[in-house]
Design a protein around this motif. Structure first.
Motif, PDB file in Angstrom:
ATOM      1  N   LEU A 145     -80.548 -23.991  53.108  1.00 30.67           N
ATOM      2  CA  LEU A 145     -80.406 -25.417  52.834  1.00 30.67           C
ATOM      3  C   LEU A 145     -81.602 -26.205  53.368  1.00 30.67           C
ATOM      4  CD1 LEU A 145     -76.604 -26.046  53.575  1.00 30.67           C
ATOM      5  CD2 LEU A 145     -77.753 -26.225  51.366  1.00 30.67           C
ATOM      6  N   ILE A 146     -82.078 -25.837  54.547  1.00 30.57           N
ATOM      7  CA  ILE A 146     -83.215 -26.527  55.143  1.00 30.57           C
ATOM      8  C   ILE A 146     -84.482 -26.276  54.331  1.00 30.57           C
ATOM      9  CG2 ILE A 146     -84.750 -26.609  57.157  1.00 30.57           C
ATOM     10  CD1 ILE A 146     -82.277 -26.147  58.903  1.00 30.57           C
ATOM     11  N   ILE A 147     -84.676 -25.043  53.870  1.00 27.38           N
ATOM     12  CA  ILE A 147     -85.850 -24.719  53.052  1.00 27.38           C
ATOM     13  C   ILE A 147     -85.830 -25.516  51.744  1.00 27.38           C
ATOM     14  CG2 ILE A 147     -86.970 -22.903  51.695  1.00 27.38           C
ATOM     15  CD1 ILE A 147     -86.134 -20.937  53.902  1.00 27.38           C
ATOM     16  N   LEU A 148     -84.683 -25.529  51.068  1.00 33.76           N
ATOM     17  CA  LEU A 148     -84.567 -26.291  49.821  1.00 33.76           C
ATOM     18  C   LEU A 148     -84.797 -27.777  50.069  1.00 33.76           C
ATOM     19  CD1 LEU A 148     -81.461 -24.564  48.168  1.00 33.76           C
ATOM     20  CD2 LEU A 148     -83.835 -24.429  47.412  1.00 33.76           C
ATOM     21  N   TYR A 149     -84.256 -28.268  51.160  1.00 36.20           N
ATOM     22  CA  TYR A 149     -84.426 -29.679  51.530  1.00 36.20           C
ATOM     23  C   TYR A 149     -85.906 -29.991  51.744  1.00 36.20           C
ATOM     24  CZ  TYR A 149     -83.748 -33.997  54.248  1.00 36.20           C
ATOM     25  OH  TYR A 149     -83.785 -35.287  54.715  1.00 36.20           O
ATOM     26  N   ALA A 150     -86.599 -29.109  52.451  1.00 42.95           N
ATOM     27  CA  ALA A 150     -88.030 -29.306  52.718  1.00 42.95           C
ATOM     28  C   ALA A 150     -88.833 -29.331  51.415  1.00 42.95           C
ATOM     29  CB  ALA A 150     -88.551 -28.206  53.647  1.00 42.95           C
ATOM     30  N   VAL A 151     -88.451 -28.493  50.456  1.00 45.74           N
ATOM     31  CA  VAL A 151     -89.129 -28.468  49.158  1.00 45.74           C
ATOM     32  C   VAL A 151     -88.969 -29.809  48.450  1.00 45.74           C
ATOM     33  CG1 VAL A 151     -89.110 -27.462  46.846  1.00 45.74           C
ATOM     34  CG2 VAL A 151     -88.983 -25.972  48.852  1.00 45.74           C
ATOM     35  N   PHE A 152     -87.743 -30.325  48.439  1.00 47.82           N
ATOM     36  CA  PHE A 152     -87.496 -31.614  47.783  1.00 47.82           C
ATOM     37  C   PHE A 152     -88.211 -32.756  48.497  1.00 47.82           C
ATOM     38  CE2 PHE A 152     -83.640 -29.502  45.935  1.00 47.82           C
ATOM     39  CZ  PHE A 152     -83.999 -29.687  44.604  1.00 47.82           C
ATOM     40  N   VAL A 153     -88.283 -32.684  49.827  1.00 49.04           N
ATOM     41  CA  VAL A 153     -89.037 -33.692  50.577  1.00 49.04           C
ATOM     42  C   VAL A 153     -90.510 -33.657  50.164  1.00 49.04           C
ATOM     43  CG1 VAL A 153     -89.886 -34.361  52.867  1.00 49.04           C
ATOM     44  CG2 VAL A 153     -87.479 -33.757  52.568  1.00 49.04           C
ATOM     45  N   GLY A 154     -91.053 -32.454  50.026  1.00 48.55           N
ATOM     46  CA  GLY A 154     -92.447 -32.310  49.600  1.00 48.55           C
ATOM     47  C   GLY A 154     -92.687 -32.878  48.216  1.00 48.55           C
ATOM     48  N   VAL A 155     -91.771 -32.613  47.291  1.00 47.15           N
ATOM     49  CA  VAL A 155     -91.894 -33.138  45.925  1.00 47.15           C
ATOM     50  C   VAL A 155     -91.836 -34.669  45.938  1.00 47.15           C
ATOM     51  CG1 VAL A 155     -90.775 -33.281  43.664  1.00 47.15           C
ATOM     52  CG2 VAL A 155     -90.972 -31.062  44.833  1.00 47.15           C
ATOM     53  N   THR A 156     -90.903 -35.207  46.723  1.00 53.47           N
ATOM     54  CA  THR A 156     -90.763 -36.664  46.812  1.00 53.47           C
ATOM     55  C   THR A 156     -92.020 -37.301  47.395  1.00 53.47           C
ATOM     56  OG1 THR A 156     -88.373 -36.401  47.132  1.00 53.47           O
ATOM     57  CG2 THR A 156     -89.315 -38.540  47.684  1.00 53.47           C
ATOM     58  N   ALA A 157     -92.579 -36.678  48.417  1.00 53.78           N
ATOM     59  CA  ALA A 157     -93.816 -37.183  49.032  1.00 53.78           C
ATOM     60  C   ALA A 157     -94.966 -37.157  48.023  1.00 53.78           C
ATOM     61  CB  ALA A 157     -94.167 -36.361  50.263  1.00 53.78           C
ATOM     62  N   PHE A 158     -95.004 -36.114  47.202  1.00 57.92           N
ATOM     63  CA  PHE A 158     -96.046 -36.027  46.169  1.00 57.92           C
ATOM     64  C   PHE A 158     -95.883 -37.143  45.142  1.00 57.92           C
ATOM     65  CE2 PHE A 158     -96.894 -34.597  41.786  1.00 57.92           C
ATOM     66  CZ  PHE A 158     -98.287 -34.469  41.850  1.00 57.92           C
ATOM     67  N   LEU A 159     -94.653 -37.376  44.702  1.00 57.80           N
ATOM     68  CA  LEU A 159     -94.403 -38.395  43.686  1.00 57.80           C
ATOM     69  C   LEU A 159     -94.665 -39.803  44.212  1.00 57.80           C
ATOM     70  CD1 LEU A 159     -91.163 -36.975  42.040  1.00 57.80           C
ATOM     71  CD2 LEU A 159     -93.456 -37.034  41.055  1.00 57.80           C
ATOM     72  N   HIS A 160     -94.575 -39.983  45.517  1.00 54.91           N
ATOM     73  CA  HIS A 160     -94.806 -41.306  46.094  1.00 54.91           C
ATOM     74  C   HIS A 160     -96.201 -41.829  45.758  1.00 54.91           C
ATOM     75  CE1 HIS A 160     -95.896 -44.234  49.252  1.00 54.91           C
ATOM     76  NE2 HIS A 160     -94.626 -44.565  49.216  1.00 54.91           N
ATOM     77  N   ARG A 161     -97.177 -40.942  45.733  1.00 56.57           N
ATOM     78  CA  ARG A 161     -98.561 -41.357  45.475  1.00 56.57           C
ATOM     79  C   ARG A 161     -98.974 -41.166  44.021  1.00 56.57           C
ATOM     80  NH1 ARG A 161    -102.891 -39.653  49.887  1.00 56.57           N
ATOM     81  NH2 ARG A 161    -103.948 -41.298  48.730  1.00 56.57           N
ATOM     82  N   SER A 162     -98.076 -40.663  43.217  1.00 61.13           N
ATOM     83  CA  SER A 162     -98.434 -40.377  41.823  1.00 61.13           C
ATOM     84  C   SER A 162     -98.413 -41.647  40.986  1.00 61.13           C
ATOM     85  CB  SER A 162     -97.460 -39.347  41.234  1.00 61.13           C
ATOM     86  OG  SER A 162     -96.145 -39.871  41.203  1.00 61.13           O
ATOM     87  N   SER A 163     -98.894 -41.523  39.786  1.00 64.55           N
ATOM     88  CA  SER A 163     -98.914 -42.657  38.859  1.00 64.55           C
ATOM     89  C   SER A 163     -98.465 -42.177  37.486  1.00 64.55           C
ATOM     90  CB  SER A 163    -100.327 -43.257  38.781  1.00 64.55           C
ATOM     91  OG  SER A 163    -101.260 -42.270  38.370  1.00 64.55           O
ATOM     92  N   GLY A 164     -98.322 -43.117  36.574  1.00 65.55           N
ATOM     93  CA  GLY A 164     -97.967 -42.759  35.207  1.00 65.55           C
ATOM     94  C   GLY A 164     -96.562 -42.195  35.093  1.00 65.55           C
ATOM     95  N   SER A 165     -96.408 -41.147  34.275  1.00 66.35           N
ATOM     96  CA  SER A 165     -95.090 -40.580  33.999  1.00 66.35           C
ATOM     97  C   SER A 165     -94.445 -39.994  35.242  1.00 66.35           C
ATOM     98  CB  SER A 165     -95.207 -39.504  32.910  1.00 66.35           C
ATOM     99  OG  SER A 165     -96.081 -38.461  33.330  1.00 66.35           O
TER     100      SER A 165
END
Length: 236
Positions: A8-28
């Motif tokens: 659960l912690i590993i999956l959670y960390a993955v989603f946190v990483g994806v969310t952090a990436f999307l924070h700085r993204s643009s467009g779609s």
């Protein structure tokens, strides 16, 4: 640590990483940011549910769960506000209000474990004083959010104040030990991370000077705090 919690912690960390990436993204990609925050928020709720299951859903769990759901609502609203590049509108205000409720609910729940003491007044006074000093420098612009700054500072300082007060009482009475105060220390760490994330949010959205990279730090401290709050259920 058992395999289920580890997964659960590993999956959670993955989603946190994806969310952090999307924070700085643009467009779609940016359009997915609020949804990513929603999924990641469900991650700490699953951690809380599993932790509650491990301790057979003791009574404190039913007081803590509303705080986790309020945090999820606040996180989602702030995600929408960020996606729309509008951190001074009603959506942002709704998110901030939900987080104020979150802090109060956490405080009420933890007051069942650690009683209210007069020493808890200290930290809110210090936090409000710091916020007053920072915001009066003229480097910040709050718009409609100005009336919410000090009430929010009060709410976010409630749990850290309780934990610091209890820790001081334990030490001054000569009764401190890591084993007996483990839950206290864990919740203190989580609450200080939450406080840090909110302070970063203050600077990130309301400072007149643009500061790169704060968004990722805000997310990391916030999601770490929520995971620790969730896992701490097992030691309360």
């Amino acid at each position: 640590m058992n395999p289920e919690i580890t997964l659960l912690i590993i999956l959670y960390a993955v989603f946190v990483g994806v969310t952090a990436f999307l924070h700085r993204s643009s467009g779609s990609h940016r359009r997915l940011y609020a949804q990513a925050k929603l999924v990641t928020g469900l991650g700490y709720i699953f951690l809380a549910i599993y932790s509650a299951y491990r301790v057979e859903f003791k009574s404190i769990v039913y007081l803590l769960f509303p705080a986790f759901w309020a945090a999820l609502a606040g996180d989602y609203f702030l995600g929408i506000a960020h996606k729309n590049k509008n951190h001074k509108g009603m959506t942002f205000l709704a998110g901030a209000t939900a987080f104020m409720v979150t802090h109060v609910l956490f405080y009420i729940a933890y007051s069942r474990v650690w009683p209210v003491t007069i020493g808890e007044c200290a930290v809110p006074v210090v936090v409000i004083a710091i916020v007053a000093l920072v915001t009066r420098r003229g480097d910040f612009e709050f718009g409609k959010m100005k009336t919410l700054v000090f009430p929010y500072a009060l709410c976010v300082s409630l749990v850290p104040s309780k934990m610091i007060s209890q820790l001081f009482l334990s030490i001054s009475a000569g009764q401190f030990s890591m084993s007996e105060n483990f839950s206290l220390i864990v919740v203190l760490v989580a609450s200080m991370l939450f406080l840090s994330s909110d302070f970063i949010l203050l600077v990130m959205y309301f400072s007149k000077k643009e500061r790169a990279g704060l968004g990722q730090w805000n997310l990391l401290t916030y999601y770490a705090a929520m995971a620790i709050f969730a896992l701490s259920i097992q030691c309360l």
